[in-house]
Design an enzyme around this catalytic site. Structure first.
Site, PDB file in Angstrom:
ATOM      1  N   TYR A   4       0.845  -1.187   0.000  1.00 12.71           N
ATOM      2  CA  TYR A   4       0.000   0.000   0.000  1.00 12.71           C
ATOM      3  C   TYR A   4       0.887   1.245   0.000  1.00 12.71           C
ATOM      4  O   TYR A   4       1.598   1.534   0.972  1.00 12.71           O
ATOM      5  CB  TYR A   4      -0.911   0.033   1.225  1.00 12.71           C
ATOM      6  CG  TYR A   4      -2.000  -1.014   1.273  1.00 12.71           C
ATOM      7  CD1 TYR A   4      -2.207  -1.907   0.223  1.00 12.71           C
ATOM      8  CD2 TYR A   4      -2.836  -1.120   2.375  1.00 12.71           C
ATOM      9  CE1 TYR A   4      -3.199  -2.863   0.266  1.00 12.71           C
ATOM     10  CE2 TYR A   4      -3.842  -2.076   2.439  1.00 12.71           C
ATOM     11  CZ  TYR A   4      -4.021  -2.945   1.383  1.00 12.71           C
ATOM     12  OH  TYR A   4      -5.019  -3.893   1.444  1.00 12.71           O
ATOM     13  N   SER A   5       0.851   1.964  -1.111  1.00 13.47           N
ATOM     14  CA  SER A   5       1.653   3.181  -1.268  1.00 13.47           C
ATOM     15  C   SER A   5       3.130   2.939  -0.987  1.00 13.47           C
ATOM     16  O   SER A   5       3.819   3.756  -0.374  1.00 13.47           O
ATOM     17  CB  SER A   5       1.123   4.316  -0.372  1.00 13.47           C
ATOM     18  OG  SER A   5      -0.153   4.732  -0.792  1.00 13.47           O
TER      19      SER A   5
END
Length: 344
Positions: free
Chosen positions: A62-63
């Protein structure tokens, strides 16, 4: 807030948990989801804790790790009050060992996640995908070492097929390794594939479901209508291709029933869609996300009440699809149903 045991484990989790995919905001997918910084994230964490939501889920992809970093900053000083769930196995770089669930990848991935989260243990680690190139015994023995070292409390999976999960559980039983107690799955009123194989497996083997994307990848927000374009500002413009496929006619059929029940009950479309999931077998917790306080408070309103049996039946009928082979005979033919009745 209601709490349920996570599968057959002794761990109790809230029926709603918070997904930190909106934290960090890097890359084409997660940047479209949201870009919550540490200060904003702390406010959302505080609102969750006030409501009894103490399980927070993230992942190393995630990111590019920024979600874990922001979440770690947001829970600083609150570690004893929260449970942390993260995931690894998907690619985090271009190197030959940057993906998968090998001993090397698991150990390095856990160490990096611990650092980003600012903690010395993870309550629940889930493998983000099945690694067909690594023997399940290598995966499980490594997880066993990490559990025994105190760095992990519980282990689970995400996006496994039935045979992949069952093979892993059988190997764990055979070798005495920790069993997977959680299966993080896609499940929604417009995506009920979980019911055909993984749900019966979860019932039989004591694996609890943590549901991701309960609003059908943003389609059950109350803003999507038959014959109308997606509204401006909808993240679907940028993210639809990344998510699970949805039959548009089935979507509109479901939305029309959700709209009708919303008008009758005073609840919102997302609240009704999430509450339907809370009534389903094996579901331990539904992961909700939010880009801001308003979205979070609305989603938190999905718990603490129940749809009536008649409302559930209407939603079941609108969202029903034909089970794939070899499952459809169990739903259609009396002889099959009598020896192995469907679980839903």
């Amino acid at each position: 807030m209601e709490y349920r045991r996570l599968g057959s484990s002794g761990l109790k989790v809230p029926v709603l948990s918070f997904g930190a995919g909106t934290f960090g905001g890097k890359g084409p997918l997660f940047g479209a989801w949201g870009s919550t910084d540490a200060a904003e994230a702390r406010r959302l964490v505080d609102i969750c804790l006030e409501a009894g939501v103490n399980l927070f889920d993230t992942a190393d992809v995630y990111s590019d790790g920024a979600s874990e970093e922001v979440l770690g900053a947001a829970i600083k000083g609150l570690r004893d009050d929260v449970m942390l769930s993260t995931k690894l196995s998907l690619p985090v770089g271009e190197g030959p060992n940057a993906a998968g669930s090998s001993r090397s990848r698991l150990i390095s991935g856990v160490e990096k996640a611990l650092k980003r989260l600012g903690t010395d243990y993870i309550d629940l680690l889930q493998l983000h995908a099945f690694d067909a190139g690594t023997p399940v015994e290598e995966v499980l023995s490594t997880l066993d070492t990490l559990v025994r070292s105190g760095k992990l409390r519980y282990v689970g999976v995400s996006n496994f097929s039935g045979w992949q999960l069952m093979k892993s559980l059988a190997a764990a039983d055979r070798q005495g390794y920790p069993r997977y107690v959680a299966n993080q799955v896609y499940y929604s009123l417009v995506g009920r594939d979980y019911e055909w194989e993984l749900m019966p497996l979860g019932l039989d083997q004591g694996v609890g479901a943590l549901v991701w994307s309960p609003l059908g990848w943003g389609r059950l927000t109350g803003k999507i209508r038959r014959g109308e374009p997606w509204p401006e500002g909808s993240r679907l413009h940028d993210t639809a291709a990344f998510g699970p496929p949805v039959d548009e006619e089935k979507l509109y059929d479901v939305v029309e029933v959700l709209d009708a029940i919303a008008q009758e009950t005073g609840k919102t479309v997302p609240q009704i869609a999430i509450n339907w999931l809370l009534r389903r077998p094996t579901v331990s917790s539904v992961i909700i996300g939010a880009r801001n306080e308003e979205q979070l408070r609305q989603n938190l309103g999905a718990a603490g009440w129940s749809l009536t049996p008649e409302e559930v039946a209407r939603l079941d009928a609108a969202s029903a699809t034909t089970a794939p082979y070899p499952y459809f005979p169990y739903y259609r033919q009396e002889g099959f149903a009598r020896i192995n009745p469907p679980v839903v």
